[in-house]
Design a protein around this motif. Structure first.
Motif, mmCIF file in Angstrom:
data_model
loop_
_atom_site.group_PDB
_atom_site.id
_atom_site.type_symbol
_atom_site.label_atom_id
_atom_site.label_comp_id
_atom_site.label_asym_id
_atom_site.label_seq_id
_atom_site.Cartn_x
_atom_site.Cartn_y
_atom_site.Cartn_z
ATOM 1 N N VAL A 136 -18.336 7.795 9.095
ATOM 2 C CA VAL A 136 -19.634 7.264 8.649
ATOM 3 C C VAL A 136 -20.713 8.291 8.990
ATOM 4 C CG1 VAL A 136 -21.337 5.435 8.935
ATOM 5 C CG2 VAL A 136 -18.891 4.871 8.946
ATOM 6 N N ILE A 137 -21.426 8.748 7.966
ATOM 7 C CA ILE A 137 -22.440 9.779 8.140
ATOM 8 C C ILE A 137 -23.784 9.272 7.621
ATOM 9 C CG2 ILE A 137 -23.140 12.141 7.593
ATOM 10 C CD1 ILE A 137 -20.572 12.077 9.159
ATOM 11 N N SER A 138 -24.812 9.326 8.465
ATOM 12 C CA SER A 138 -26.182 9.030 8.036
ATOM 13 C C SER A 138 -26.919 10.339 7.781
ATOM 14 C CB SER A 138 -26.923 8.231 9.112
ATOM 15 O OG SER A 138 -28.328 8.214 8.844
ATOM 16 N N ALA A 139 -27.705 10.377 6.725
ATOM 17 C CA ALA A 139 -28.503 11.565 6.424
ATOM 18 C C ALA A 139 -29.443 11.906 7.571
ATOM 19 C CB ALA A 139 -29.299 11.345 5.137
ATOM 20 N N HIS A 140 -29.771 10.905 8.387
ATOM 21 C CA HIS A 140 -30.667 11.152 9.524
ATOM 22 C C HIS A 140 -29.954 11.958 10.611
ATOM 23 C CE1 HIS A 140 -33.896 8.463 8.040
ATOM 24 N NE2 HIS A 140 -32.876 7.898 7.428
ATOM 25 N N ASP A 141 -28.631 11.905 10.620
ATOM 26 C CA ASP A 141 -27.862 12.777 11.518
ATOM 27 C C ASP A 141 -27.826 14.209 10.981
ATOM 28 O OD1 ASP A 141 -27.181 10.623 13.226
ATOM 29 O OD2 ASP A 141 -25.526 10.067 11.891
ATOM 30 N N ILE A 142 -27.831 14.323 9.654
ATOM 31 C CA ILE A 142 -27.773 15.632 8.996
ATOM 32 C C ILE A 142 -29.132 16.326 9.023
ATOM 33 C CG2 ILE A 142 -27.297 16.805 6.793
ATOM 34 C CD1 ILE A 142 -24.790 15.680 8.043
ATOM 35 N N GLY A 143 -30.203 15.531 8.929
ATOM 36 C CA GLY A 143 -31.552 16.086 8.950
ATOM 37 C C GLY A 143 -32.167 16.304 7.583
ATOM 38 N N LEU A 144 -31.449 15.895 6.532
ATOM 39 C CA LEU A 144 -31.939 16.012 5.162
ATOM 40 C C LEU A 144 -31.444 14.814 4.356
ATOM 41 C CD1 LEU A 144 -31.101 19.777 4.388
ATOM 42 C CD2 LEU A 144 -33.407 18.819 4.643
ATOM 43 N N PRO A 145 -32.200 14.371 3.333
ATOM 44 C CA PRO A 145 -31.704 13.309 2.463
ATOM 45 C C PRO A 145 -30.705 13.864 1.463
ATOM 46 C CG PRO A 145 -33.845 14.035 1.681
ATOM 47 C CD PRO A 145 -33.570 14.803 2.948
ATOM 48 N N LYS A 146 -29.903 12.990 0.889
ATOM 49 C CA LYS A 146 -28.881 13.422 -0.068
ATOM 50 C C LYS A 146 -29.488 14.049 -1.319
ATOM 51 C CE LYS A 146 -26.791 9.402 -0.211
ATOM 52 N NZ LYS A 146 -25.819 8.352 -0.609
ATOM 53 N N GLU A 147 -30.745 13.752 -1.607
ATOM 54 C CA GLU A 147 -31.408 14.340 -2.770
ATOM 55 C C GLU A 147 -31.584 15.851 -2.626
ATOM 56 O OE1 GLU A 147 -33.000 10.063 -2.621
ATOM 57 O OE2 GLU A 147 -32.224 11.575 -1.239
ATOM 58 N N ASN A 148 -31.546 16.350 -1.405
ATOM 59 C CA ASN A 148 -31.729 17.778 -1.135
ATOM 60 C C ASN A 148 -30.381 18.494 -1.246
ATOM 61 O OD1 ASN A 148 -32.080 20.343 0.164
ATOM 62 N ND2 ASN A 148 -33.877 19.528 1.234
ATOM 63 N N PRO A 149 -30.246 19.488 -2.132
ATOM 64 C CA PRO A 149 -28.960 20.179 -2.292
ATOM 65 C C PRO A 149 -28.420 20.771 -0.992
ATOM 66 C CG PRO A 149 -30.419 20.738 -4.107
ATOM 67 C CD PRO A 149 -31.246 19.952 -3.125
#
Length: 220
Positions: A136-149
């Motif tokens: 389970v991955i949240s974009a908030h863990d990644i630091g960018l929203p999925k809309e950002n390539p």
């Protein structure tokens, strides 16, 4: 629809894909305006008009998906308000069967959501979907929203998937375009994110109303 022998990983959106988007639509478009109007002594119409403008200013950014951001901006306890209408959280038809089928077929099942960790925790607790997911991955863990390539490059460092050997399923056209630009070749769009809204017409991507055809596709 897909050559499953060429797919190792299935990346899955949450809201509107696995879960009925009615909860989120009702919450942000009706419930939050109602509570915001009560707090600030506004008419419902004025509160709704103001909130729609504020939503639009951050649409497609991490702030739009961040419950902490909106709690601070609106002076409302957004996580608490979500629990007040959590009875509306619902899993779309055939989702559990599809996830179980993917597991039986040996496919890695990865939830990839823009939802904030607090919203994710509420929904996973309510639906118990975590039992059918491998990651389970949240974009908030990644630091960018999925809309950002660039999101997908960072995700790849965490999930270690091959763009040519994964399937990504989402209901958002901007997100699917972002994934396509990154190089994910197998893409699927959900046609009815909100079960109480009409089925959409989508021609840009392969699209389904629900997961039943994929069960047949997988031989389940």
């Amino acid at each position: 629809m897909f050559d499953w022998t060429q797919i190792d990983t299935v990346l899955l959106d949450m809201d509107g894909t696995l879960l009925d988007l009615h909860f989120d639509n009702h919450f942000w478009l009706e419930y939050v305006p109602k509570r915001y109007a009560e707090l600030h002594g506004l008419s419902l119409e004025a509160a709704t008009r103001e909130l729609m403008q504020r939503y639009k200013q951050v649409e497609g950014t991490l702030d739009w998906y961040c419950v902490d951001y909106w709690s601070q901006e609106l002076a409302l306890d957004i996580p608490l308000l979500k629990t007040e209408v959590e009875h509306l959280i619902a899993v779309h038809p055939h989702v559990i069967d599809f996830l179980e089928c993917l597991g039986t077929a040996g496919k890695s099942r990865v939830l990839v959501t823009n939802a904030h960790q607090k919203a994710l925790q509420l929904k996973m607790g309510k639906t118990r979907l975590g039992a059918y997911l491998d990651q389970v991955i949240s974009a908030h863990d990644i630091g960018l929203p999925k809309e950002n390539p660039a999101f997908w490059e960072r995700l790849q460092q965490v999930v270690h998937f091959s763009p040519e050997r994964c399937l990504f399923i989402d209901d958002s056209l901007p997100v699917l375009r972002s994934a396509r630009d990154f190089g994910i070749t197998n893409l699927l769009c959900m046609l009815q994110p909100d079960a109480r809204q009409p089925v959409r017409e989508i021609s840009e991507f392969p699209a389904l109303q629900h997961f039943q055809p994929l069960l047949q596709d997988l031989g389940c």
